[in-house]
Design a protein around this motif. Structure first.
Motif, PDB file in Angstrom:
ATOM      1  N   GLN A 173      39.755  33.584  16.726  1.00 63.52           N
ATOM      2  CA  GLN A 173      39.273  34.751  15.977  1.00 63.52           C
ATOM      3  C   GLN A 173      40.437  35.502  15.316  1.00 63.52           C
ATOM      4  OE1 GLN A 173      37.003  37.574  18.430  1.00 63.52           O
ATOM      5  NE2 GLN A 173      37.780  39.240  17.141  1.00 63.52           N
ATOM      6  N   THR A 174      41.521  35.685  16.060  1.00 59.79           N
ATOM      7  CA  THR A 174      42.660  36.451  15.533  1.00 59.79           C
ATOM      8  C   THR A 174      43.318  35.708  14.367  1.00 59.79           C
ATOM      9  OG1 THR A 174      42.987  37.320  17.752  1.00 59.79           O
ATOM     10  CG2 THR A 174      44.780  37.646  16.203  1.00 59.79           C
TER      11      THR A 174
ATOM     12  N   ARG B 238      49.373  41.399  11.522  1.00 64.28           N
ATOM     13  CA  ARG B 238      48.412  40.748  10.620  1.00 64.28           C
ATOM     14  C   ARG B 238      46.988  40.816  11.163  1.00 64.28           C
ATOM     15  NH1 ARG B 238      50.672  36.921   6.879  1.00 64.28           N
ATOM     16  NH2 ARG B 238      48.500  36.366   6.524  1.00 64.28           N
ATOM     17  N   ALA B 239      46.857  40.727  12.482  1.00 61.81           N
ATOM     18  CA  ALA B 239      45.533  40.840  13.107  1.00 61.81           C
ATOM     19  C   ALA B 239      45.754  41.037  14.597  1.00 61.81           C
ATOM     20  CB  ALA B 239      44.714  39.587  12.863  1.00 61.81           C
TER      21      ALA B 239
ATOM     22  N   ALA C 254      43.252  41.520  18.398  1.00 56.29           N
ATOM     23  CA  ALA C 254      41.940  41.672  19.016  1.00 56.29           C
ATOM     24  C   ALA C 254      42.130  41.835  20.514  1.00 56.29           C
ATOM     25  CB  ALA C 254      41.084  40.442  18.725  1.00 56.29           C
TER      26      ALA C 254
ATOM     27  N   ASP D  53      41.850  33.573  12.412  1.00 57.93           N
ATOM     28  CA  ASP D  53      40.903  33.676  11.294  1.00 57.93           C
ATOM     29  C   ASP D  53      41.061  35.010  10.572  1.00 57.93           C
ATOM     30  OD1 ASP D  53      39.851  31.227  11.679  1.00 57.93           O
ATOM     31  OD2 ASP D  53      37.954  31.901  12.617  1.00 57.93           O
ATOM     32  N   GLU D  54      41.108  36.078  11.370  1.00 55.63           N
ATOM     33  CA  GLU D  54      41.219  37.411  10.765  1.00 55.63           C
ATOM     34  C   GLU D  54      42.520  37.569   9.993  1.00 55.63           C
ATOM     35  OE1 GLU D  54      40.477  40.355  13.806  1.00 55.63           O
ATOM     36  OE2 GLU D  54      38.425  39.610  14.047  1.00 55.63           O
ATOM     37  N   ALA D  55      43.574  36.894  10.465  1.00 55.42           N
ATOM     38  CA  ALA D  55      44.865  36.975   9.780  1.00 55.42           C
ATOM     39  C   ALA D  55      44.909  36.025   8.584  1.00 55.42           C
ATOM     40  CB  ALA D  55      45.989  36.652  10.760  1.00 55.42           C
ATOM     41  N   GLY D  56      43.898  35.171   8.475  1.00 60.69           N
ATOM     42  CA  GLY D  56      43.886  34.179   7.399  1.00 60.69           C
ATOM     43  C   GLY D  56      44.948  33.105   7.609  1.00 60.69           C
TER      44      GLY D  56
END
Ligand code: ATP
Ligand code: MG
Ligand code: FE
Length: 344
Positions: A65-66, A29-30, A32, A68-71
Motif C-alpha cells: 500500500q505504501t 513520499r508516503a 501508513a 503504491d501511494e508513493a507511486g
C-alpha cells in the motif's frame, strides 16, 4: 536515496518511504500506520504474541500500500530501515525478518534502527530543522528521557524516569478513572473541559536538583483524589486537568533545567506525549521567554510510525552504515551505545 522504513516494535505496524534526494517534509513520499489498539483493547494492554501475529498479517499488505501511494515499485528502493529495538522481541523479529528478506531480495543495504533514535530524529523531518547540539525530551509510552544530543548519533542521557513513563502515567491514570484503553489521548481530551487549579497535584522531584523523573506517586495522588471525589463529569475533567498540568509543568521544569545544564538553547520533543497540546503550548511559551527554540514533529509523527524509522535509517545508510544479512533484534538497547553518524 529512497529508503523503505518498517516499524513493528509494539502495537503499531508502520511503513514509510523517505527520499533523501527531496529531503525535508516532502521527502516523506508516503507513510501508513496500522494500529492494533482494537485487538488489545479487551485485554486492557498489549498482548505480545497477538501483536507479533498481527504484524505478520499486516506488514506486507502495508508495504504494498505504501509503495503504491508513493507511486514506486520495490525496484525503486535503495535501502531498508527497520526498528531493531528496543521493543517486544517477537514483534521486532517480524519487522526485522521482512526487512532483511526484502533487502536481500532487492540487493540493497538494510539497517536496524533504534526506536528511540527514530522518535528523537522525527522533529528534524520538519521544515527548518535545528542543528545539533540540542536537548531532546523523549516522552512516550515506555520512556521519559532527557538526552543531550551533541551530534546526530552521539547521545548522552541526562535524566530519565525512575518508574512510570509519562505516557504510561497518562494511560494508567486514565484507566483508573474508567476511560477506555488506551486512555492517554482521551484523558488529555477530557482535561480540555476541566478547570485549572481546582485539583492541584505535586510536581514530582522538582524541588530537589537533578534531571530524573518519577510519575508513579502522582498517579496514586490522582487515584486518591478520584476516590474521594463526587465522580461527576465536571470533577472528572477537573482532575484530568490537574493531572495534565502537573505532568506538563514537571516536564517543562526539567527541560529548562537541562537547557541550563548543557548551555544549549534548542529543545526538541518527541514521542507520543509530544502530541499533547498543552505540553506543546507550555514549551513554546517557555522557549519564547528564554529566547530559545523548541521543535516538535507534527502530532501524527509523535506516536509510533514508519516515517521516523525510514528517516533515521536513511541518515545512517547515507553515512555508509548498514548491517549484515542476519536477522538480529535488540529488545533492550541503550541509545548511548549507538555509533556516531560519521560525516558523510
Ligand atoms: P516507546 O516509544 O517508549 O517504546 P510507545 O512506542 O508505546 O513507547 P509512543 O507510540 O511514542 O509510545 O506513544 C504512545 C504514548 O503516548 C501512550 O502512552 C499515549 O497515551 C501517549 N499519548 C499519545 N497522545 C497523547 C496526548 N495527546 N496526550 C498525552 N499522552 C498522549
Ligand atoms: Mg503503541
Ligand atoms: Fe514509540
Amino acid at each position: 536515496m529512497k529508503v523503505l522504513g518498517i516499524e513493528t516494535s509494539c502495537d503499531e505496524t508502520g511503513v514509510a518511504v523517505y527520499d533523501t534526494a527531496i529531503g525535508g517534509v516532502d521527502g516523506l513520499r508516503a507513510h501508513a500506520v496500522y494500529s492494533q489498539i482494537a485487538l488489545h483493547a479487551e485485554y486492557g494492554g498489549v498482548v505480545p504474541e497477538l501483536a507479533s501475529r498481527d504484524h505478520v498479517r499486516k506488514l506486507l499488505p502495508l508495504v504494498r500500500q505504501t509503495l503504491d501511494e508513493a507511486g514506486l515499485s520495490t525496484d525503486d528502493i535503495d535501502g531498508v530501515a527497520y526498528t531493531a529495538g528496543p521493543g517486544l522481541v517477537g514483534a521486532l523479529l517480524v519487522g526485522a525478518g521482512v526487512a532483511r528478506a526484502l533487502a536481500w531480495g532487492l540487493d540493497v543495504p538494510a539497517i536496524g534502527v533504534h526506536h528511540m533514535e527514530g522518535h528523537l530524529l522525527a522533529p528534524l523531518m520538519e521544515d527548518d530543522p535545528p542543528a545539533a547540539p540540542f536537548v531532546a525530551l523523549l516522552v512516550s509510552g515506555g520512556h521519559t528521557q532527557l538526552v543531550a544530543v551533541d551530534a546526530i548519533g552521539s547521545y548522552r542521557l541526562l535524566g530519565e524516569t525512575l518508574d512510570d513513563a509519562a505516557g504510561e502515567a497518562f494511560d494508567k491514570t486514565a484507566k483508573m478513572m474508567g476511560l477506555p484503553y488506551p486512555g492517554g489521548p482521551q484523558l488529555a481530551a477530557l482535561a480540555e473541559h476541566g478547570t485549572p487549579g481546582v485539583f492541584k497535584f505535586p510536581r514530582p522531584m522538582t524541588t530537589r536538583p537533578g534531571l530524573d523523573f518519577s510519575f508513579s506517586g502522582l498517579k496514586t495522588q490522582v487515584l486518591l483524589a478520584w476516590q474521594a471525589s463526587d465522580k461527576t463529569d465536571t470533577t472528572k475533567a477537573d482532575i484530568a486537568r490537574g493531572f495534565e498540568d502537573a505532568v506538563v509543568d514537571t516536564l517543562a521544569i526539567k527541560c529548562a533545567r537541562a537547557l541550563d545544564a548543557t548551555g544549549f538553547d534548542t529543545l526538541i520533543v518527541a514521542g507520543g506525549v509530544g502530541a499533547n497540546t498543552r505540553l506543546r503550548e507550555k514549551l513554546r511559551a517557555d522557549a519564547q521567554r528564554r529566547g530559545g527554540r523548541v521543535c516538535f514533529p507534527r502530532p501524527a509523527l509523535c506516536t509510533d510510525n514508519g516515517a521516523m524509522i525510514a528517516f533515521a535509517g536513511a541518515l545512517r545508510l547515507e553515512a555508509g552504515q548498514y548491517g549484515d544479512a542476519a536477522v538480529h533484534v535488540v529488545p533492550r538497547w541503550d541509545m548511548a551505545t549507538l555509533p556516531p553518524l560519521a560525516a558523510a
